[in-house]
Design a protein around this motif. Structure first.
Motif, mmCIF file in Angstrom:
data_model
loop_
_atom_site.group_PDB
_atom_site.id
_atom_site.type_symbol
_atom_site.label_atom_id
_atom_site.label_comp_id
_atom_site.label_asym_id
_atom_site.label_seq_id
_atom_site.Cartn_x
_atom_site.Cartn_y
_atom_site.Cartn_z
ATOM 1 N N ILE A 1 0.882 -1.165 0.000
ATOM 2 C CA ILE A 1 0.000 0.000 0.000
ATOM 3 C C ILE A 1 0.917 1.212 0.000
ATOM 4 O O ILE A 1 1.735 1.356 0.918
ATOM 5 N N ALA A 2 0.800 2.077 -1.023
ATOM 6 C CA ALA A 2 1.772 3.158 -1.249
ATOM 7 C C ALA A 2 3.158 2.520 -1.227
ATOM 8 O O ALA A 2 3.390 1.561 -1.946
ATOM 9 N N ASP A 3 4.088 2.987 -0.355
ATOM 10 C CA ASP A 3 5.388 2.318 -0.373
ATOM 11 C C ASP A 3 5.606 1.415 0.839
ATOM 12 O O ASP A 3 6.739 1.116 1.192
ATOM 13 N N HIS A 4 4.523 0.985 1.466
ATOM 14 C CA HIS A 4 4.631 0.045 2.588
ATOM 15 C C HIS A 4 4.311 -1.377 2.132
ATOM 16 O O HIS A 4 3.304 -1.601 1.472
ATOM 17 N N HIS A 5 5.174 -2.299 2.498
ATOM 18 C CA HIS A 5 4.990 -3.699 2.120
ATOM 19 C C HIS A 5 4.526 -4.499 3.338
ATOM 20 O O HIS A 5 5.062 -4.333 4.428
ATOM 21 N N HIS B 1 2.708 -10.322 11.181
ATOM 22 C CA HIS B 1 2.169 -9.105 11.765
ATOM 23 C C HIS B 1 3.252 -8.033 11.835
ATOM 24 O O HIS B 1 4.410 -8.336 12.055
ATOM 25 N N ASP B 2 2.869 -6.791 11.626
ATOM 26 C CA ASP B 2 3.848 -5.716 11.561
ATOM 27 C C ASP B 2 3.242 -4.497 12.267
ATOM 28 O O ASP B 2 2.443 -3.763 11.692
ATOM 29 N N ASP B 3 3.620 -4.302 13.557
ATOM 30 C CA ASP B 3 2.982 -3.257 14.374
ATOM 31 C C ASP B 3 3.179 -1.863 13.799
ATOM 32 O O ASP B 3 2.236 -1.072 13.736
ATOM 33 N N ALA B 4 4.430 -1.557 13.381
ATOM 34 C CA ALA B 4 4.700 -0.211 12.865
ATOM 35 C C ALA B 4 3.897 0.016 11.585
ATOM 36 O O ALA B 4 3.282 1.075 11.389
ATOM 37 N N GLY B 5 3.888 -1.002 10.731
ATOM 38 C CA GLY B 5 3.126 -0.905 9.484
ATOM 39 C C GLY B 5 1.643 -0.737 9.769
ATOM 40 O O GLY B 5 0.952 0.030 9.097
ATOM 41 N N ASP B 6 1.150 -1.423 10.790
ATOM 42 C CA ASP B 6 -0.279 -1.330 11.121
ATOM 43 C C ASP B 6 -0.652 0.064 11.601
ATOM 44 O O ASP B 6 -1.723 0.583 11.256
ATOM 45 N N ALA B 7 0.216 0.677 12.384
ATOM 46 C CA ALA B 7 -0.069 2.032 12.876
ATOM 47 C C ALA B 7 -0.184 2.989 11.686
ATOM 48 O O ALA B 7 -1.095 3.819 11.620
ATOM 49 N N TRP B 8 0.731 2.836 10.727
ATOM 50 C CA TRP B 8 0.681 3.670 9.525
ATOM 51 C C TRP B 8 -0.606 3.398 8.740
ATOM 52 O O TRP B 8 -1.297 4.303 8.288
ATOM 53 N N ARG B 9 -0.917 2.105 8.617
ATOM 54 C CA ARG B 9 -2.082 1.698 7.839
ATOM 55 C C ARG B 9 -3.374 2.295 8.416
ATOM 56 O O ARG B 9 -4.275 2.671 7.676
ATOM 57 N N HIS B 10 -3.452 2.396 9.749
ATOM 58 C CA HIS B 10 -4.671 2.927 10.365
ATOM 59 C C HIS B 10 -4.906 4.395 10.044
ATOM 60 O O HIS B 10 -6.033 4.876 10.115
ATOM 61 N N ARG B 11 -3.839 5.107 9.697
ATOM 62 C CA ARG B 11 -4.035 6.502 9.277
ATOM 63 C C ARG B 11 -4.310 6.584 7.782
ATOM 64 O O ARG B 11 -5.049 7.426 7.317
ATOM 65 N N PHE B 12 -3.699 5.681 7.049
ATOM 66 C CA PHE B 12 -3.760 5.759 5.586
ATOM 67 C C PHE B 12 -5.111 5.281 5.028
ATOM 68 O O PHE B 12 -5.599 5.805 4.039
ATOM 69 N N LEU B 13 -5.671 4.274 5.678
ATOM 70 C CA LEU B 13 -6.928 3.738 5.148
ATOM 71 C C LEU B 13 -7.979 3.606 6.242
ATOM 72 O O LEU B 13 -7.652 3.410 7.411
ATOM 73 N N GLN B 14 -9.227 3.742 5.838
ATOM 74 C CA GLN B 14 -10.335 3.646 6.776
ATOM 75 C C GLN B 14 -11.436 2.784 6.165
ATOM 76 O O GLN B 14 -11.660 2.825 4.959
ATOM 77 N N PRO B 15 -12.134 2.034 7.023
ATOM 78 C CA PRO B 15 -13.236 1.222 6.511
ATOM 79 C C PRO B 15 -14.587 1.951 6.584
ATOM 80 O O PRO B 15 -14.795 2.788 7.447
#
Ligand SMILES: Nc1ncnc2c1ncn2[C@@H]1O[C@H](COP(=O)(O)OP(=O)(O)OP(=O)(O)O)[C@@H](O)[C@H]1O
Ligand SMILES: [Mg+2]
Length: 338
Positions: free
Chosen positions: A92-96, A101-115
């Motif tokens: 997603i964008a430049d995050h793989h 599980h990837d905690d840092a990636g998840d924190a970023w993901r929660h700002r980048f996308l919303q359900p």
């Protein structure tokens, strides 16, 4: 009719890129659950998502369509980080994101996308005022200096979804289904996401209200440059919104491609049947009959063959892989029209 065998692994996983670049790239995603068909029986594997690849271009809408149990929500949950894939990866964008599980990636993901989910009633806490429902993500993730700033932001978000500022003081129970879904959209927008995952966003609404909410989603997409993953069992909803379409059946893509290719030149008998069912006036194809098989006992060969009016002996033994049937257009059928 083509008898060419598809390669075991298409060079670039079919559908894994989109014209215009990609914001989301899903690569060979598979999700296998272990389920017990009965309380005391041994767990058995259930393949909910089977080697699925697709891409969403920035500002585009990927429409994922399929019958109940075809794996739509499972794909959405993996993209949102609520579920991990068994195998496959996701960018997603430049995050793989891999299967771990990837905690840092998840924190970023929660700002980048919303359900935005199907049930606006269940999604909104009945005891919470609308204003607090909308500003809660801000209070948790991106606090504002004072209450006045929250009120202003809530009024702005309500305006964006076509509701008056006074709605901030109401409770969800006082709202209609369409108004509740507008509130859910306002809440999803609070953190300025780039991607919305819309899982059956209008299927709980009256048909007359569905069009209003879909038009609102289109306006918001234009205004904010949003990218959408839109999930629906209703091909008409997907046809109205999507720039690219993937047709899922028992966890696998039957057909995938640009909106016009899939809708105007459907190559797979299943897609043809869905289109015929959505437009009963058209007499293009035999509508699909019979029940979807259990994903615990998927048919051998092509998973669609028991319901397919074109099925031949080969379809019962040999699984068709997605193969190109046109520019940015793939189908998984031995007899796909090219
Ligand atoms: N947590 C789980 N454990 C076991 N099986 C699951 C789980 N979640 C989903 N499944 C199974 O995976 C398959 C795909 O389910 P999924 O919810 O993704 O389908 P869907 O296309 O969203 O269906 P619907 O249109 O009904 O929402 C189904 O057979 C479902 O029973
Ligand atoms: Mg679902």
């Amino acid at each position: 009719m083509s008898t060419r065998l598809a390669p075991a692994h298409p060079p670039e996983a079919a559908g894994g890129s989109a014209p215009g670049g990609t914001l989301v790239e899903v690569s060979r995603l598979t999700k296998i659950y272990k389920v017990r068909p009965r309380l005391l029986s041994k767990p058995r594997p259930l393949t909910a998502v089977n080697d699925v690849s697709f891409a969403i271009e920035p500002g585009g809408t990927f429409g994922l369509v399929g019958e109940s149990g075809s794996g739509k929500t499972t794909i959405a949950r993996i993209i949102m980080g609520a579920e991990t894939a068994t195998t496959g990866s996701l960018r997603i964008a430049d995050h793989h994101f891999g299967a771990r599980h990837d905690d840092a990636g998840d924190a970023w993901r929660h700002r980048f996308l919303q359900p935005v989910l199907q049930d606006p009633h269940g999604a909104l806490d009945p005891a919470m005022r609308i204003g607090r429902i909308i500003d809660e993500p801000l209070r948790v993730q991106r606090p504002l200096p004072d209450e006045k700033a929250y009120r202003a932001r809530v009024a702005d978000l309500l305006g964006q979804v076509g509701l008056p500022p006074a709605f901030a003081d109401r409770l969800p129970g006082a709202l209609s289904g369409g108004q509740r879904q507008r509130v859910a959209i306002a809440r999803a927008l609070a953190l300025d996401p780039k991607l919305l995952v819309l899982d059956e966003p209008v299927s709980a609404l009256d048909v007359s209200i569905q069009a209003q909410v879909l038009n609102l989603l289109k306006d918001l997409q234009d205004r904010h440059g949003l990218t959408y993953l839109l999930i629906s069992h209703d091909l008409a909803v997907v046809a109205f919104m999507a720039t690219r379409i993937g047709v899922l059946y028992l966890g696998q893509f039957m057909e995938l491609g640009g909106r016009r290719s899939v809708l105007e030149r459907p190559a797979h008998p299943y897609t043809q049947a869905l289109i015929a069912a959505a437009e009963p006036a058209l007499d293009q194809a035999v509508p699909v009959s019979g029940e979807i098989p259990s994903p615990l006992d998927p048919p051998l060969g092509c998973s669609f063959h028991p319901r397919c009016h074109k099925a031949q002996a080969r379809c019962r033994v040999e699984k068709p892989l997605l193969r190109p049937v046109g520019p940015d257009h793939w189908a998984a059928c031995h007899f796909a029209e090219t």
